[in-house]
Design a protein around this motif. Structure first.
Motif, PDB file in Angstrom:
ATOM      1  N   ARG A 147      -3.706  11.992  -2.307  1.00  0.00           N
ATOM      2  CA  ARG A 147      -3.949  13.005  -3.346  1.00  0.00           C
ATOM      3  C   ARG A 147      -4.861  14.123  -2.836  1.00  0.00           C
ATOM      4  NH1 ARG A 147      -5.132   8.802  -8.210  1.00  0.00           N
ATOM      5  NH2 ARG A 147      -6.840   8.333  -6.802  1.00  0.00           N
ATOM      6  N   SER A 346      -3.436   6.862  -4.324  1.00  0.00           N
ATOM      7  CA  SER A 346      -2.446   6.791  -5.395  1.00  0.00           C
ATOM      8  C   SER A 346      -1.302   5.875  -4.998  1.00  0.00           C
ATOM      9  CB  SER A 346      -1.892   8.191  -5.678  1.00  0.00           C
ATOM     10  OG  SER A 346      -0.729   8.128  -6.487  1.00  0.00           O
ATOM     11  N   PRO A 354      -5.750   1.644  -5.084  1.00  0.00           N
ATOM     12  CA  PRO A 354      -6.309   2.457  -6.174  1.00  0.00           C
ATOM     13  C   PRO A 354      -7.659   1.976  -6.694  1.00  0.00           C
ATOM     14  CG  PRO A 354      -3.962   2.012  -6.541  1.00  0.00           C
ATOM     15  CD  PRO A 354      -4.395   1.134  -5.399  1.00  0.00           C
TER      16      PRO A 354
END
Length: 377
Positions: A147, A346, A354
């Motif tokens: 991300r 992610s 995560p």
């Protein structure tokens, strides 16, 4: 039989004793033929524990293929909806943002890359982050899993993702264990530096704020780049990787991954570095993270340690090596209970955990806090 073949035989014997017959066969086929061993049929593949899905508790199997000089990692990344290194779904970009495809060619060869350009207008030259993916991954997969593009949008950074090719390494690993790929202006370091300079030149990035980071084989490559080009990269991030020079060939690479490489000599200058490594990583031994920090230097820095826990996630230990002004020059994050995966990533990408802490956010914070690095002459 030469010494290299003898090392291969010892490694194959160890794998056979552990019941990893497919790995031993692939190693022998690749080692003696000089070509990558063909993958075993699905029924014959024998996995070893790679990671545990924190949401389901499911254990994921991994397979390390060793052939033709390739340093294969897990063939199946956890929690990836499209499989490791496969085509990531097209990202949804903010208004005005671009995720461009580019390529570089030089004396050492060529590589393609993806470049994220934020939609937010720039007030001046943008910082540039070079992100090096792990084995079996692609630039798109790595961008989705870390991300980093979303963080780059928020902070106005460029992010470039060089892509390794299957022709250079069957598992698309950066060849961090080859001496030619550990030296300035040779092999893959020359290619990565070439991509970096091309993006700085063509997109107006700030040459004093260029950073490099990577995961696993990409983390090892990032450590190499920081040592080989200290005038080009102002700081480095190494996630689940190894120090520059931790291995010099395939057998020593296996040994380094299992128990840590030879203790590296500190570099000639302090290289600001942030390291993430989980203490339950069974693919790259956590001792390698300590060796990356040792190589980065900084014996005169003030060391403090703190512990914390992500809400609903992992506990961690953060060791900070600060200068006289209190600025972190080195940071080592040990994620307790984690495996070989990008911390805080992610599930849209492979090799992510995560449950945090958020390695992408902390790395970018560390980079942008650094004093402006020297411009390359």
């Amino acid at each position: 039989m030469n010494a290299f073949s003898a090392d291969l035989m010892r490694e194959a014997t160890r794998l056979t004793r552990e019941g990893k017959l497919a790995e031993a066969t692939a190693l022998l086929q690749g080692g003696f033929s000089g070509a990558p061993a063909p993958p075993a049929p699905p029924a014959a593949r024998q996995g070893r524990l790679f990671d545990v899905d924190p949401r389901s508790g499911e254990a994921h199997a991994s397979q390390v293929w060793r052939g033709g000089g390739a340093m294969g990692e897990a063939l199946r990344g956890p929690r990836s909806p499209f499989g490791p290194g496969g085509p990531a779904p097209a990202p949804v970009l903010p208004e005005g943002a671009r995720f461009l495809a580019g390529s570089f060619a030089g004396a050492a060869g060529g590589r393609s890359y993806r470049l994220y350009i934020p939609g937010t207008p720039a007030a001046g030259p943008r910082p540039l982050l070079v992100m090096l993916h792990g084995c079996t991954q692609s630039p798109e997969d790595f961008a989705a899993g870390t991300r980093m593009n979303a963080l780059a949008e928020a902070h106005g950074c460029l992010v470039v993702y060089p892509g390794q090719t299957s022709s250079a390494n069957p598992q698309k690993c950066w060849n961090w264990f080859n001496p030619t790929d550990q030296r300035r202006d040779q092999g893959e370091p020359a290619l990565i530096a070439g991509i970096t300079r091309q993006v700085v030149r063509e997109h107006g990035a700030d040459p004093a704020r260029v950073f490099v980071a990577g995961l696993s084989a990409g983390g090892a490559a990032a450590a190499i780049m920081a040592q080989a080009y200290p005038e080009l990269y102002a700081a480095a991030g190494v996630h689940s990787g190894l120090a520059c020079g931790a291995a010099r060939d395939m057998p020593s690479a296996f040994a380094a991954m299992r128990k840590g490489g030879v203790r590296p000599d500190p570099g000639g200058r302090l290289v600001p570095t942030i390291v993430f490594h989980a203490d339950q990583d069974t693919t790259v031994h956590p001792r390698n993270g300590e060796q990356v920090i040792a190589q980065a230097g900084g014996s005169r820095l003030r060391v403090t340690t703190e512990r914390g826990q992500v809400s609903g996630g992992h506990t961690y230990t953060r060791t900070i090596h600060a200068d006289a002004a209190g600025r972190p020059m080195l940071e080592q994050w040990v994620v307790h209970g984690g495996g070989h995966a990008w911390s805080g990533g992610s599930s849209a990408g492979s090799y992510t955990d995560p449950r945090g802490p958020d390695a992408s956010r902390e790395m970018l914070r560390f980079f942008l806090e650094q004093p402006r690095g020297p411009r390359e002459s």
